[in-house]
Design a protein around this motif. Structure first.
Motif, short mmCIF file in Angstrom:
data_model
loop_
_atom_site.label_atom_id
_atom_site.label_comp_id
_atom_site.label_asym_id
_atom_site.label_seq_id
_atom_site.Cartn_x
_atom_site.Cartn_y
_atom_site.Cartn_z
N ASN A 130 -1.65 -2.82 -2.80
CA ASN A 130 -1.29 -4.11 -2.17
C ASN A 130 0.14 -4.16 -1.69
OD1 ASN A 130 -3.86 -4.95 -2.81
ND2 ASN A 130 -3.20 -5.76 -4.80
N GLN A 131 0.56 -3.11 -1.01
CA GLN A 131 1.96 -3.07 -0.56
C GLN A 131 2.25 -4.16 0.45
OE1 GLN A 131 3.38 0.71 0.60
NE2 GLN A 131 2.59 1.75 -1.18
N THR A 203 3.42 -6.48 -10.64
CA THR A 203 3.77 -6.37 -9.22
C THR A 203 3.44 -4.99 -8.68
OG1 THR A 203 5.63 -7.79 -9.80
CG2 THR A 203 5.61 -6.88 -7.58
N PHE A 204 3.86 -3.97 -9.43
CA PHE A 204 3.67 -2.60 -8.98
C PHE A 204 2.63 -1.92 -9.84
CE2 PHE A 204 8.03 -3.70 -7.86
CZ PHE A 204 7.97 -3.49 -6.49
N SER A 205 1.61 -1.36 -9.19
CA SER A 205 0.49 -0.81 -9.95
C SER A 205 0.76 0.60 -10.42
CB SER A 205 -0.77 -0.86 -9.09
OG SER A 205 -0.51 -0.16 -7.88
N PHE A 206 1.77 0.78 -11.26
CA PHE A 206 1.95 2.08 -11.89
C PHE A 206 0.84 2.28 -12.92
CE2 PHE A 206 6.26 1.35 -10.36
CZ PHE A 206 6.60 2.59 -9.87
N ALA A 207 0.21 3.44 -12.88
CA ALA A 207 -0.90 3.68 -13.81
C ALA A 207 -0.36 3.92 -15.21
CB ALA A 207 -1.70 4.89 -13.34
N LEU A 208 -0.97 3.27 -16.21
CA LEU A 208 -0.51 3.41 -17.60
C LEU A 208 -1.48 4.30 -18.37
CD1 LEU A 208 0.39 -0.31 -18.35
CD2 LEU A 208 1.91 1.52 -17.61
N LEU A 333 11.48 -8.39 3.28
CA LEU A 333 11.04 -7.15 3.94
C LEU A 333 9.81 -6.63 3.20
CD1 LEU A 333 11.58 -4.88 5.98
CD2 LEU A 333 13.09 -3.84 4.29
N ARG A 334 8.74 -6.43 3.94
CA ARG A 334 7.50 -6.00 3.29
C ARG A 334 7.63 -4.60 2.73
NH1 ARG A 334 2.32 -6.85 6.87
NH2 ARG A 334 2.15 -4.61 6.64
N PHE A 335 7.05 -4.38 1.56
CA PHE A 335 7.25 -3.11 0.84
C PHE A 335 6.88 -1.90 1.69
CE2 PHE A 335 6.32 0.28 -2.12
CZ PHE A 335 7.36 0.16 -3.02
N ASP A 336 5.75 -2.00 2.42
CA ASP A 336 5.34 -0.81 3.18
C ASP A 336 6.21 -0.57 4.40
OD1 ASP A 336 4.32 -3.10 4.18
OD2 ASP A 336 2.28 -2.41 4.45
#
Lengths: 862, 108
Positions: A130-131, A203-208, A333-336
């Motif tokens: 979802n950037q 917010t950020f989908s870092f995998a755990l 500013l959009r992340f992507d």
């Protein structure tokens, strides 16, 4: 039916039909069309009948009715036949096929590595979902000189008010990099940590790999990356383990709440240890404190309008605190879009590769591929002589030129497909492990990626076409008549294009070799640059607070190895401060080091004018300044006795001028800088000069032991002054190593190409040479007549490529480094020698064969 | 070899050839399809079906006379072969037997 029905049916649809339809079908289809047309005119009227006629003609455009395709089986057979022929020609011409295929596959394997590298850059951070819903708040700020820049930082207190001011925001998180000492059992290390807010993992989908996304809502929980977890816990389970964070001298107990999966290689946005901002002792409530980055996540765009309406308040609140850098505007500013903005974002935490690295990689990949293609073209042209009879025969039994071209091209694409597969094996087996060991990457080939196969297919197709088109066109242009009469003069000598290819190939090879040598000598040049002071036998020990500083300096003064001892709040190669010098009514920020009076002499900085600091003179201590040459030049200081330097902090008196020295690595030029004295209470760095390196080593051991017993809760961070540029040297060594690898490959490719070319040419002229030998020609004469064309071509290529290479390499080095090796004869001569020796060796091995050959046996054979 | 299954349109063309008997040539087949079903097939569709039916061995062809309407182009007549006839029969039987397995079809 009336007489003029004939005229009703338009003629051109039938012409069209005849142009593509099979002859055997035309009569019946035309008959049916005409008959149906008449019938339709009666039934639907002329207009509609015509439209239906057009439709019908177009409807005949089907595989079964097309000319040229007699039977689908047949064309498959044709291609499988070409495939078989390719295999056979590989078997019969082992040497030349070997050269072509190995050459191509080596360069293709390089291209595969470059492909991985480029894909890594292009897919940067793509694991974050979802950037398009995540936005970074960027600031338009002004520095002390009123120059504008875009900043990743934004006022830290926005985070607390945003949710009240704006509705519709899902998550907000700040991201500020910092450092903390971390203690776990007896391990004490200083580690980079990132201060974030509760929502970061949402917010950020870092995998755990363990723990939940919501752990950060508990401020006593921290999140480790897989790498940090391994560092502290090895293979043991880190979850719920207790650790102590020491931030600004405060001990804060925390527990590990979650551990991420290993971050992918394309994670340019990454972290080490996440710590909740709530336990960041740096005061966030202050109006002027900044967050490293503030991200918000929301689904509906009206949030942007609400933000734009509110931002004036935030800017005003921030600027009211009289911060060092004024902020003019805030933008979302959009992340992507962060990694492809046209402007640079100062302090960008998301990270991106320098685009010039990307272009450089593509450029050299293409060069290598071109060299391999030229090799192939040259060899294909010469080896065509062997196939002349085949071509003549095929032409006389009625093969059309287009068919011959199709045959050559498809054979070529088959050959390139072999090369691609071999290249893949080479890349996986040899090049990739080599690359990963050279550079800080962990690349692997993902065989399931459709892009990889598309890329490989593309490479096979493009190189096949590129390298095959010219030989195919050239060879198929011969007339059968001339071939059999034997009047055809074939061979590179008369062919300008051939000369051009050979020349270009060696020109490119020279460019790569030249760059390799230039970068190599640049590394050694930069290692030997005089730093402007004596960096050897110096030990630097940073401390955490004044007590540590004082305790350690007392300890140090007892050791006999210490020749002189200095200290400072800042230190060269480490932390620096700045003062704003007022000159011509303009402020200029000048780098400043706040030190003790002994600092100048301990580092052996070279005084040009005036004196060093005198610790007993109160005027020196209060407003004395020692500046460098550039400072003196820039601010027109000539009379140091009387000139006063005005700054934002008051007036200073210059005591001495020192020679310019490298306080920073060689990327940036030396600018104006100054030393001044500050009270001892703020000193944190200890700088020790010893007699020699041996004394330094023994002192280092003693200090380490002392530190361990005096401050067991803190890591020992001492280093030798001569190691401060190690990171710079490591960074510079990456392009050097890549270029050396490329240079080696390209010189090998070019020389085996030349070898193949010369040996083919000699084989063709073996009879002539044997006769000459029998008639008493000397080896010298033979060498001359056989190699003259090559020597001329290569000579011209060399002469043209020397200035070009010099220009390109010099420009590149100028852009990257402020201080680099001069691109002069010291680089030109070794490169020229290297390439000439290679060419001569290649030609020489071939001549040796001739010299040894028995003329009688060659002549008898024919 | 190609399969010998009949496609829907192929079956229609095959049936029409049987209906037209000695007068089965391209234009006549097209008109008959139009008359019987109201569909308006293109020449390409009809000829591609004829081509496939030939490959499957269900029909054979021979040249016939030319007419004025065809501006001198000869007709090509198509005839069912034994294999073609039995394919039609087989398809019909299959249809009938499947049809009879549906309970109360007329009620719905």
């Amino acid at each position: 039916m009336s007489e003029n029905d004939d005229q009703i049916a338009p003629e051109w649809p039938f012409k069209l039909l005849r142009s593509f339809c099979k002859d055997s079908l035309i009569e019946r289809v035309e008959g049916d069309l005409l008959e149906t047309f008449d019938y339709r005119v009666d039934k639907y009227g002329k207009r509609k009948a015509k439209w239906m006629l057009y439709r019908d003609v177009i409807s005949m455009f089907r595989p079964f009715a097309l000319k040229g395709i007699n039977n689908s089986n047949n064309s498959i057979m044709m291609f499988s036949n070409y495939f078989k022929l390719t295999l056979r020609s590989i078997k019969t011409n082992k040497t030349t096929s070997f050269i072509s295929i190995v050459g191509l596959s080596v360069s293709i394997s390089c291209c595969i590595i470059l492909y991985l590298f480029i894909m890594n850059i292009l897919t940067a951070n793509d694991f974050i979902d979802n950037q398009d819903e995540i936005y970074l708040i960027t600031s338009e700020a002004r520095d002390v000189n009123n120059d504008k820049f875009i900043w990743a930082k934004s006022p830290a207190n926005i985070e607390s008010v945003l949710n009240d001011d704006i509705s519709g925001i899902e998550y907000i998180t700040r991201f500020t990099k910092g450092h903390a000492v971390i203690r776990y059992n007896d391990i004490v290390i200083e580690e980079p940590v990132e201060f974030v807010d509760d929502d970061f993992l949402n917010t950020f989908s870092f995998a755990l790999q363990s723990g939940s996304k919501n752990v950060l809502y508990d401020p006593t929980k921290i999140v480790l990356t897989a790498r940090a977890a391994e560092k502290f816990f090895g293979l043991a389970d880190p979850l719920d383990k207790e650790m102590i964070l020491v931030i600004n001298g405060e001990n804060i107990p925390v527990t590990v709440g979650a551990v991420t999966e290993k971050l992918p290689t394309n994670a340019y946005f990454s972290f080490n240890i996440l710590v909740n901002s709530k336990i960041n002792p740096v005061n966030n409530d202050q109006g002027t404190s900044l967050a490293g980055a503030t991200f918000i996540k929301f689904k509906n765009p009206p949030v942007i309008d609400q933000f734009d309406n509110k931002k004036a308040d935030y800017i005003q609140a921030y600027n009211a605190g009289k911060p060092r850098y004024i902020i003019d505007n805030l933008q979302l500013l959009r992340f992507d879009n962060i990694s492809n903005t046209k402007y640079t974002i100062v302090g960008n935490v998301v990270g991106r590769e320098n685009p010039s690295t990307l272009y450089g990689a593509i450029f050299f990949g293409l060069l290598l591929l071109f060299i391999a293609c030229f090799n192939y073209i040259n060899i294909a042209l010469v080896s065509a002589t062997k196939r002349l009879k085949e071509i003549g025969l095929r032409k006389s039994v009625g093969a059309k030129r287009g068919q011959l071209i199709t045959q050559f091209l498809s054979q070529n694409i088959f050959l390139c497909s072999f090369a691609v597969l071999l290249g893949l094996v080479l890349a996986q087996g040899i090049l990739l492990p080599l690359f990963n060991s050279f550079f800080p990457f962990e690349f692997s080939i993902n065989y399931w990626s459709p892009y990889l196969w598309l890329f490989l297919l593309g490479v096979a197709f493009v190189t096949g076409l590129l390298s095959g088109l010219y030989p195919a066109l050239y060879i198929s242009s011969f007339s059968a008549n001339n071939i059999f009469k034997g009047t055809l003069k074939l061979g590179g000598n008369n062919n300008y294009l051939f000369r051009f290819f050979l020349g270009v190939q060696f020109g490119i090879t020279f460019l790569i070799i030249f760059s390799g040598i230039a970068f190599m000598s640049n590394s050694s040049f930069q290692r030997n640059i005089d730093w402007g002071y004596d960096q050897s036998s110096l030990l630097v020990i940073p401390t955490e607070n004044y007590d540590q500083y004082k305790g350690l300096s007392l300890k140090l003064s007892q050791y006999p190895e210490v020749v002189s001892l200095a200290s400072g709040m800042n230190h060269i190669g480490d932390k620096a401060s700045s003062i704003d010098v007022i000159f011509n009514n303009e402020k200029a920020s000048v780098r400043t080091y706040n030190v003790s009076p002994e600092y100048i002499n301990t580092l052996k900085l070279q005084l040009m004018d005036g004196n060093s600091f005198n610790g007993d003179k109160s005027s020196d201590i209060e407003n004395g300044l020692i500046v460098n040459e550039t400072f003196a030049r820039q601010f027109y200081v000539d009379d140091i006795e009387n000139d006063v330097v005005k700054t934002a902090e008051g007036d200073f008196q210059i005591i001495g001028v020192i020679q310019d020295f490298h306080y920073q690595n060689f990327y940036t030029p030396i600018r104006a800088m100054a030393f001044k004295i500050v009270p001892e209470e703020s000193h944190r760095f200890l700088v020790v000069r010893t007699q020699n390196e041996n004394a330094l080593s023994s002192l280092e051991n003693k200090i380490k032991a002392d530190w361990g017993s005096m401050y067991p809760d803190f890591p020992y961070l001492g280093y030798r002054q001569d190691t401060i540029f190690d990171n710079f040297f490591r960074e510079m060594s990456i392009p050097t190593k890549i270029l050396l690898l490329f240079a080696t490959i390209s010189i090998i490719l070019s020389s085996i190409g030349l070898y193949g070319l010369v040996s083919l040419m000699l084989a063709k002229r073996m009879r002539e040479i044997s006769i000459r030998k029998v008639m008493g020609a000397t080896m010298r004469h033979i060498t001359l007549i056989t190699n003259k064309p090559y020597i001329i071509i290569l000579g011209v290529a060399l002469i043209l490529s020397i200035p070009l290479s010099q220009y390109l390499v010099k420009n590149y080095l100028d852009q990257v480094n402020a201080y680099h090796v001069p691109v002069d004869l010291k680089i030109i001569i070794p490169s020229v020698l290297l390439i000439t020796v290679t060419i001569l060796l290649t030609i020489g091995t071939n001549l040796l064969k001739i010299a040894r050959a028995e003329p009688s046996s060659t002549l008898r054979e024919k | 070899m190609k399969g010998t299954n009949l496609g829907e349109f192929e079956e229609l063309v095959l049936l029409i050839i049987g209906v037209l008997q000695d007068n089965a040539y391209g234009a006549a087949i097209m008109q008959e399809v139009e008359n019987q079903t109201g569909r308006n097939p293109s020449v390409g569709a009809v000829h591609s079906s004829l081509n496939r039916l030939m490959e499957k061995g269900f029909i054979k062809s021979h040249y016939g006379e030319s007419t004025k309407a065809r501006r001198g182009r000869r007709k090509v007549f198509y005839m069912l072969t034994a294999a073609g006839r039995s394919a039609l029969v087989k398809t019909r039987e299959l249809r009938n037997s499947l049809f009879s397995l549906i309970p109360n079809i007329s009620m719905q």
